[in-house]
Design an enzyme around this catalytic site. Structure first.
Site, short mmCIF file in Angstrom:
data_model
loop_
_atom_site.label_atom_id
_atom_site.label_comp_id
_atom_site.label_asym_id
_atom_site.label_seq_id
_atom_site.Cartn_x
_atom_site.Cartn_y
_atom_site.Cartn_z
CE LYS B 78 -4.16 2.31 2.54
NZ LYS B 78 -4.73 1.95 3.40
CB SER B 158 -8.37 3.31 2.73
OG SER B 158 -7.24 3.17 3.42
CB SER B 182 -8.69 1.12 5.22
OG SER B 182 -9.17 2.12 5.61
#
Lengths: 95, 507
Positions: B78, B158, B182
């Protein structure tokens, strides 16, 4: 709680985010909507309840107060938008 | 090379050790898959050269019989984890060009364990969102679509880029972070496994901060075993993070015994919301039956503070974010918009650099922390947070873990729910409580809804008892035998169709 445009302008100044007049109006609407929804917390009786300050049930660790790292000026400056003579540079603050 | 990208992480590990294929072959297959998956816009930065170099080193180690735990396994990271000398953006304009001079502890551990980096994945800006549509680099598409419906869907968020690329078989696993859901909500939306460990289990050092008391790094993978493997590589005490827990990391894979006989599983009656589709309720009941068949005992429990978790979160998280994001000032890194004075430079930089959702949250945070409102909002929310943690503590006196749905819906279309922030926030209604309490929780794909989209079930456990969470998740996974695959699989010739409406340019 309904926020007016002036309050939004004030918190935008505190947060150092420039908002146009139109954005202040729109943001006042959006933030009021969110804050009104948040205020359902008022239904909860929290008298005598300690506020949570740490989610982990542990003490913060202590260490000796001595320098463990440093001497990395060039690395620290490498990502800066503007530098001179080994310093960050900003618009003139003092005349 | 499609076959290599369809392997589970555990199978790839075994295949490498048996010399069925090389790390170079495995990496090359994944590099090609990442390229083929570009229509999903799952990455901000691809690092194919680095992947091939790391794989070459893995092959040398494998040949010498010195394989490390994650040797040669290609992962996506990420774009919230700082990676040394590699662009790290948090999907924000304000971090333009930022190349950290250091490596986050979690990723440093992964590379030291032999893992291979494919690139940095797209996300909601600063991890603020549940759809990966607030990224400066454009939305990520879910590799799933509703059969007969061509609208592109969100992968959740997210950690949406990480979830999409793992679901599309472009990476064996990925790192994510979970502040309000997330990791788990995108896992549910893309039909994969997402694990949020206990707060303090994975170091936050070098992870771009959103809300420090809520940020939890964790893995996204296609199986529970893979999540156990990857979490073991990510976890561990780190003196550089003062909230990192000085506790040993167990072999989480060893917990996957399949034996949950006699275990008490809490079923919280409050995990229902208005408008929740009946099929989610049905799936939840099916989950209860599966665990019962395996010998566990469902117990109805009450978590009365559940409905207040989300509003409390929307005070605590923005408050911490407004403080953490104060560092983006146009002086030390990232974007600068020139102004006549220092003040003006700050204001113009932050106005240009932060997207709409980030601005909204920084302003809410500034407001709730400002003089006169601090007690009414922030302290009140922290008291409610204590009550939420107490709810769980009470429940865990009676049960060993808790079973709930992961999210109140399946994936929605890109653009849907974007007009009303609160409708978007409600995605996290079932995931936020475990973040506020800092306890471990996993999402396991459990079935498809009527429109053919995946739905996850969530197992929540006691602090530092990830092993029970994994054990129950493993049983759930086996019972659900979720074998459905998304319409888009990277590099598969039969897949794709017109998925990916085209290249997404930064706006």
């Amino acid at each position: 709680m309904a926020l007016d445009k002036a309050t939004v302008a004030h918190i935008a100044t505190l947060a150092r985010i420039r908002l146009s007049e139109a954005e202040q109006v729109k943001m006042a609407d959006e933030l009021s909507h969110i804050l009104t929804w948040i205020e359902q917390l008022g239904e909860v009786d929290t008298s005598g309840v300690e506020p949570m300050t740490s989610v982990a049930a542990m003490r913060l660790p202590m260490r000796e107060d001595r320098v463990t790292d440093g001497g990395r000026r060039d690395e620290v400056l490498a990502n800066a938008p503007a530098t001179a003579h080994g310093f960050f540079t900003v618009p003139k603050v003092v005349e | 090379m499609t076959a290599l990208t369809r392997l589970t992480m555990a199978a790839a590990r075994d295949g490498l050790r048996r010399r069925n294929f090389t790390a170079t072959e495995l990496a090359a297959a994944h590099v090609a898959a990442v390229e083929a998956a570009r229509p999903l816009n799952a990455f901000v930065t691809e690092t194919p050269e680095l992947a091939m170099a790391q794989a070459a080193e893995s092959d040398r180690r494998l040949q010498r019989g010195e394989a490390r735990p994650l040797e040669g396994l290609p992962l996506a990271i990420k774009d919230l984890f700082c990676t040394k000398d590699i662009l790290t953006t948090a999907s924000s304009h304000i971090l333009d060009g930022f190349k950290p001079p250091y490596e986050s502890t979690v990723t440093a551990q992964l590379w030291a364990a032999g893992a291979v980096m494919l690139g940095k994945t797209n996300m909601d800006e600063f991890a603020m969102g549940s759809s990966t549509t607030t990224s400066y680099y454009g939305p990520t598409e879910n590799p799933w679509r509703r059969p007969g419906d061509n609208r592109p869907l969100v992968p959740g968020g997210s950690s949406g880029g990480s979830a999409a690329i793992v679901a599309a078989c472009g990476a064996l696993g990925a790192t994510g972070t979970d502040t309000g859901g997330s990791i788990r909500q995108p896992a549910s939306f893309t039909g994969i496994v997402g694990m949020k460990p206990t707060y303090g289990r994975c170091s936050r050092w070098g992870v771009v901060a959103f809300a420090s008391s809520l940020d939890h790094p964790g893995p996204l993978t296609r199986t529970v075993r893979d999540a156990a493997m990857l979490l073991r590589g990510m976890a561990g005490h780190d003196p550089k993070d003062s909230t990192s827990a000085p506790v040993a990391v167990p072999d989480f894979e060893a917990a996957l015994t399949g034996d949950i006989r006699g275990l008490k599983v809490g079923i919280p009656k409050e995990y229902r919301v208005d408008g929740m589709p009946g099929e989610i309720e049905t799936l939840w009941q099916r989950g209860i039956e599966w665990l019962k068949t395996a010998g566990a005992h469902p117990v109805e429990i009450s978590l009365p503070m559940t409905k207040y978790a989300l509003p409390a979160y929307y005070i605590v998280a923005p408050a911490e974010a407004s403080s953490n994001l104060a560092r983006y000032d146009g002086v030390r890194f990232g974007l600068r918009v020139d102004g006549k004075s220092l003040e003006e430079m700050y204001e113009l930089t932050r106005a240009a650099g932060f997207g709409a959702e980030v601005r909204r949250r920084v302003l809410i945070g500034t407001y709730v922390l400002s003089a006169g409102y601090y007690d009414a909002y922030y302290v009140k929310a922290q008291r409610v947070r204590t009550l939420i943690a107490r709810d769980f503590a009470e429940a865990f006196k009676m049960v060993d873990c808790i079973l709930t749905p992961t999210a109140p819906s399946s994936a929605f279309a890109i653009g849907e729910k974007s007009d009303d922030p609160i409708a978007m926030y409600l995605n996290d209604v079932f995931t936020v409580p475990a973040d506020l309490a800092g306890i471990p929780a996993i999402s396991v794909p459990a079935g498809l809804d009527e429109s053919g989209l995946p739905l996850g079930l969530q197992i929540i456990g006691r602090a530092f008892d990830e092993e029970t969470v994994f054990r129950v998740a493993g049983v759930l996974e086996e019972a659900a035998s979720f074998t459905a695959t998304p319409q888009f699989i990277a590099g598969a010739s039969s897949s794709g169709g017109d998925i990916g409406s085209g290249h997404h340019e930064p706006h």
